[in-house]
Write a protein that holds these residues in place. Structure first.
Motif, PDB file in Angstrom:
ATOM      1  N   TYR A 144       0.835  -1.204   0.000  1.00  0.00           N
ATOM      2  CA  TYR A 144       0.000   0.000   0.000  1.00  0.00           C
ATOM      3  C   TYR A 144       0.871   1.255   0.000  1.00  0.00           C
ATOM      4  CZ  TYR A 144      -3.634   3.331   1.318  1.00  0.00           C
ATOM      5  OH  TYR A 144      -4.492   4.405   1.339  1.00  0.00           O
ATOM      6  N   ILE A 145       1.915   1.234   0.811  1.00  0.00           N
ATOM      7  CA  ILE A 145       2.818   2.388   0.866  1.00  0.00           C
ATOM      8  C   ILE A 145       3.475   2.605  -0.499  1.00  0.00           C
ATOM      9  CG2 ILE A 145       4.964   3.284   1.856  1.00  0.00           C
ATOM     10  CD1 ILE A 145       4.206   1.759   4.441  1.00  0.00           C
ATOM     11  N   ARG A 146       3.978   1.546  -1.099  1.00  0.00           N
ATOM     12  CA  ARG A 146       4.658   1.667  -2.391  1.00  0.00           C
ATOM     13  C   ARG A 146       3.708   2.195  -3.468  1.00  0.00           C
ATOM     14  NH1 ARG A 146       9.628  -0.630  -2.739  1.00  0.00           N
ATOM     15  NH2 ARG A 146      10.291  -1.986  -1.022  1.00  0.00           N
ATOM     16  N   THR A 147       2.467   1.741  -3.433  1.00  0.00           N
ATOM     17  CA  THR A 147       1.493   2.157  -4.441  1.00  0.00           C
ATOM     18  C   THR A 147       1.075   3.609  -4.264  1.00  0.00           C
ATOM     19  OG1 THR A 147       0.653  -0.108  -4.538  1.00  0.00           O
ATOM     20  CG2 THR A 147      -0.765   1.605  -5.449  1.00  0.00           C
ATOM     21  N   GLY A 178      11.891  -3.665  11.835  1.00  0.00           N
ATOM     22  CA  GLY A 178      13.052  -3.133  12.541  1.00  0.00           C
ATOM     23  C   GLY A 178      13.135  -1.624  12.540  1.00  0.00           C
ATOM     24  N   LYS A 179      12.111  -0.955  12.042  1.00  0.00           N
ATOM     25  CA  LYS A 179      12.045   0.503  12.071  1.00  0.00           C
ATOM     26  C   LYS A 179      10.581   0.894  12.134  1.00  0.00           C
ATOM     27  CE  LYS A 179      14.268   0.483   8.257  1.00  0.00           C
ATOM     28  NZ  LYS A 179      15.069   0.866   7.106  1.00  0.00           N
ATOM     29  N   ASN A 180      10.291   2.108  12.621  1.00  0.00           N
ATOM     30  CA  ASN A 180       8.886   2.465  12.729  1.00  0.00           C
ATOM     31  C   ASN A 180       8.306   2.823  11.359  1.00  0.00           C
ATOM     32  OD1 ASN A 180       8.936   5.376  12.236  1.00  0.00           O
ATOM     33  ND2 ASN A 180       9.940   5.570  14.234  1.00  0.00           N
ATOM     34  N   LEU A 181       6.998   2.850  11.308  1.00  0.00           N
ATOM     35  CA  LEU A 181       6.286   3.005  10.038  1.00  0.00           C
ATOM     36  C   LEU A 181       6.617   4.324   9.351  1.00  0.00           C
ATOM     37  CD1 LEU A 181       4.145   1.665   8.198  1.00  0.00           C
ATOM     38  CD2 LEU A 181       2.411   2.931   9.478  1.00  0.00           C
ATOM     39  N   ILE A 182       6.665   5.402  10.099  1.00  0.00           N
ATOM     40  CA  ILE A 182       6.931   6.717   9.509  1.00  0.00           C
ATOM     41  C   ILE A 182       8.352   6.771   8.937  1.00  0.00           C
ATOM     42  CG2 ILE A 182       7.059   9.194   9.926  1.00  0.00           C
ATOM     43  CD1 ILE A 182       4.221   7.942   9.926  1.00  0.00           C
ATOM     44  N   GLU A 183       9.303   6.194   9.649  1.00  0.00           N
ATOM     45  CA  GLU A 183      10.679   6.127   9.122  1.00  0.00           C
ATOM     46  C   GLU A 183      10.705   5.388   7.785  1.00  0.00           C
ATOM     47  OE1 GLU A 183      13.387   5.967  13.227  1.00  0.00           O
ATOM     48  OE2 GLU A 183      12.729   4.109  12.265  1.00  0.00           O
ATOM     49  N   TYR A 184       9.978   4.283   7.731  1.00  0.00           N
ATOM     50  CA  TYR A 184       9.942   3.487   6.506  1.00  0.00           C
ATOM     51  C   TYR A 184       9.313   4.272   5.357  1.00  0.00           C
ATOM     52  CZ  TYR A 184       9.256  -0.530   3.441  1.00  0.00           C
ATOM     53  OH  TYR A 184       9.297  -1.397   2.373  1.00  0.00           O
ATOM     54  N   ILE A 185       8.190   4.941   5.645  1.00  0.00           N
ATOM     55  CA  ILE A 185       7.533   5.747   4.617  1.00  0.00           C
ATOM     56  C   ILE A 185       8.474   6.828   4.106  1.00  0.00           C
ATOM     57  CG2 ILE A 185       5.694   7.443   4.218  1.00  0.00           C
ATOM     58  CD1 ILE A 185       3.975   5.819   6.194  1.00  0.00           C
ATOM     59  N   ASN A 186       9.163   7.496   5.013  1.00  0.00           N
ATOM     60  CA  ASN A 186      10.069   8.573   4.604  1.00  0.00           C
ATOM     61  C   ASN A 186      11.226   8.056   3.752  1.00  0.00           C
ATOM     62  OD1 ASN A 186       8.544  10.526   5.883  1.00  0.00           O
ATOM     63  ND2 ASN A 186       9.774  10.510   7.759  1.00  0.00           N
ATOM     64  N   GLU A 187      11.753   6.882   4.103  1.00  0.00           N
ATOM     65  CA  GLU A 187      12.833   6.296   3.301  1.00  0.00           C
ATOM     66  C   GLU A 187      12.363   6.010   1.885  1.00  0.00           C
ATOM     67  OE1 GLU A 187      14.508   2.872   5.151  1.00  0.00           O
ATOM     68  OE2 GLU A 187      15.308   3.979   6.864  1.00  0.00           O
ATOM     69  N   LEU A 188      11.169   5.413   1.760  1.00  0.00           N
ATOM     70  CA  LEU A 188      10.637   5.109   0.441  1.00  0.00           C
ATOM     71  C   LEU A 188      10.295   6.377  -0.332  1.00  0.00           C
ATOM     72  CD1 LEU A 188      10.620   2.143   1.295  1.00  0.00           C
ATOM     73  CD2 LEU A 188       8.311   1.949   0.363  1.00  0.00           C
ATOM     74  N   LYS A 189       9.796   7.372   0.376  1.00  0.00           N
ATOM     75  CA  LYS A 189       9.442   8.629  -0.272  1.00  0.00           C
ATOM     76  C   LYS A 189      10.689   9.320  -0.826  1.00  0.00           C
ATOM     77  CE  LYS A 189       6.063  10.873   1.553  1.00  0.00           C
ATOM     78  NZ  LYS A 189       4.995  10.794   0.517  1.00  0.00           N
ATOM     79  N   SER A 191      13.472   7.863  -1.671  1.00  0.00           N
ATOM     80  CA  SER A 191      13.929   7.059  -2.799  1.00  0.00           C
ATOM     81  C   SER A 191      13.118   7.366  -4.055  1.00  0.00           C
ATOM     82  CB  SER A 191      13.826   5.572  -2.451  1.00  0.00           C
ATOM     83  OG  SER A 191      14.236   4.771  -3.537  1.00  0.00           O
ATOM     84  N   ALA A 192      11.803   7.497  -3.894  1.00  0.00           N
ATOM     85  CA  ALA A 192      10.930   7.799  -5.034  1.00  0.00           C
ATOM     86  C   ALA A 192      11.197   9.203  -5.568  1.00  0.00           C
ATOM     87  CB  ALA A 192       9.473   7.656  -4.633  1.00  0.00           C
ATOM     88  N   ILE A 193      11.404  10.151  -4.665  1.00  0.00           N
ATOM     89  CA  ILE A 193      11.698  11.525  -5.077  1.00  0.00           C
ATOM     90  C   ILE A 193      13.001  11.565  -5.875  1.00  0.00           C
ATOM     91  CG2 ILE A 193      12.390  13.807  -4.236  1.00  0.00           C
ATOM     92  CD1 ILE A 193      10.405  13.362  -1.899  1.00  0.00           C
ATOM     93  N   LYS A 194      14.007  10.850  -5.393  1.00  0.00           N
ATOM     94  CA  LYS A 194      15.277  10.798  -6.120  1.00  0.00           C
ATOM     95  C   LYS A 194      15.072  10.237  -7.524  1.00  0.00           C
ATOM     96  CE  LYS A 194      18.569  10.348  -2.275  1.00  0.00           C
ATOM     97  NZ  LYS A 194      19.546   9.441  -1.601  1.00  0.00           N
ATOM     98  N   GLY A 195      14.206   9.238  -7.644  1.00  0.00           N
ATOM     99  CA  GLY A 195      13.912   8.679  -8.961  1.00  0.00           C
ATOM    100  C   GLY A 195      13.343   9.722  -9.893  1.00  0.00           C
ATOM    101  N   TYR A 196      12.415  10.534  -9.380  1.00  0.00           N
ATOM    102  CA  TYR A 196      11.846  11.613 -10.188  1.00  0.00           C
ATOM    103  C   TYR A 196      12.925  12.638 -10.551  1.00  0.00           C
ATOM    104  CZ  TYR A 196       6.861  10.473  -9.780  1.00  0.00           C
ATOM    105  OH  TYR A 196       5.621   9.874  -9.893  1.00  0.00           O
ATOM    106  N   PHE A 223      13.516  17.123   2.167  1.00  0.00           N
ATOM    107  CA  PHE A 223      14.547  16.472   1.367  1.00  0.00           C
ATOM    108  C   PHE A 223      15.929  16.649   2.005  1.00  0.00           C
ATOM    109  CE2 PHE A 223      17.467  15.896  -2.178  1.00  0.00           C
ATOM    110  CZ  PHE A 223      16.944  14.772  -2.803  1.00  0.00           C
ATOM    111  N   LYS A 224      16.235  17.859   2.457  1.00  0.00           N
ATOM    112  CA  LYS A 224      17.559  18.105   3.058  1.00  0.00           C
ATOM    113  C   LYS A 224      17.717  17.359   4.381  1.00  0.00           C
ATOM    114  CE  LYS A 224      21.003  21.591   4.105  1.00  0.00           C
ATOM    115  NZ  LYS A 224      21.395  23.026   4.015  1.00  0.00           N
ATOM    116  N   LYS A 225      16.638  17.258   5.151  1.00  0.00           N
ATOM    117  CA  LYS A 225      16.698  16.547   6.427  1.00  0.00           C
ATOM    118  C   LYS A 225      17.113  15.093   6.230  1.00  0.00           C
ATOM    119  CE  LYS A 225      13.795  15.043  10.291  1.00  0.00           C
ATOM    120  NZ  LYS A 225      12.428  15.073  10.887  1.00  0.00           N
ATOM    121  N   HIS A 226      16.662  14.491   5.137  1.00  0.00           N
ATOM    122  CA  HIS A 226      16.894  13.064   4.921  1.00  0.00           C
ATOM    123  C   HIS A 226      18.059  12.759   3.978  1.00  0.00           C
ATOM    124  CE1 HIS A 226      13.331  11.716   7.111  1.00  0.00           C
ATOM    125  NE2 HIS A 226      12.698  12.745   6.596  1.00  0.00           N
TER     126      HIS A 226
END
Length: 248
Positions: A144-147, A178-189, A191-196, A223-226
């Motif tokens: 769901y997060i990826r979609t 091994g990480k909380n949900l928000i951390e995971y969402i931010n990592e994927l976000k 990664s997706a932003i970098k792709g764009y 973006f700068k924070k991460h």
């Protein structure tokens, strides 16, 4: 229009006369099984056995005939990894990617090599997926997060989607991943932003809008924070790296 059954009988007779027979279904089944167990060496060996046999004639032009055959292989590989658990969208994107390469191939040698590259990449992507394979609940959450990664996602929204209490989901996700949900969402976000940023011509403000940030300032801060870089700094580095033939 000629009756299809008559055509089939004529083709079978022609193939028998020319001593041609399609590769056995058993070999194909063995190849699919090797792909699904991510056994690259066995997969390559079986594919070589299949390719040692005469290919079907699918066009009067040898290169076109080979290309059509490779598209068939691509379909088999994609279905194999989907049945092994890879999400269909990822499999179809990889399939489309390779079909374009097949279409652009200018020699039989180059096209033949593509089939083995394609096999290797389908297995590599499946392996990567399996590395992050969790229980059914967490897999649904991750899918769901990826979609929906371009949207603003919250624990409440996701827990509602999978029909569990937010506190339970938060605890279960942390324990499993091994990480909380928000951390995971931010990592994927990120990664997706970098792709764009790397692979589209969208402006930074357009990327910000795509990911539903209210203002480009918030987007830049996020973006700068991460990443330690502003979006502009990252894009400049990306463009410089491409120009020099390297990677980020």
């Amino acid at each position: 229009m000629e009756n299809i059954y008559t055509k089939l009988e004529q083709t079978m007779a022609k193939n028998r006369y020319m001593s041609y027979i399609h590769p056995s279904y058993e070999l194909e089944r063995m190849l699919v099984q090797a792909i699904q167990t991510m056994d690259i060496n066995t997969s390559i060996d079986i594919l070589k056995q299949i390719n040692a046999l005469e290919r079907a004639s699918l066009s009067k032009k040898p290169l076109n005939s080979l290309k059509y055959s490779l598209i068939g292989s691509c379909t088999i590989f994609a279905r194999a990894v989907i049945d092994a658990g890879l999400d269909a969208e990822t499999a179809f994107i990889l399939s489309d990617y390779y079909i374009n390469f097949i279409d652009e191939a200018t020699s039989i040698k180059a096209a033949e090599k593509l089939e083995y590259d394609m096999l290797n990449d389908f297995i590599k992507v499946l392996k990567r997926h399996k590395e992050y394979y969790y229980n059914p609940l967490i897999n649904r959450v991750i899918q769901y997060i990826r979609t929906n990664i371009e949207k603003k996602l919250s624990l409440q929204e996701i827990s509602s989607y999978v029909n569990v209490h937010p506190n339970y989901l938060s605890s279960a996700f942390k324990k499993e991943v091994g990480k909380n949900l928000i951390e995971y969402i931010n990592e994927l976000k990120i990664s997706a932003i970098k792709g764009y940023m790397d692979y589209t011509n969208l402006s930074i403000s357009e990327v910000s809008y795509t990911f539903n940030f209210n203002h480009i300032t918030y987007f830049s801060r996020f973006f700068k924070k991460h990443t330690g870089l502003t979006p502009k700094e990252y894009r400049n580095q990306s463009l410089a790296s491409k120009a020099s033939g390297g990677g980020i």
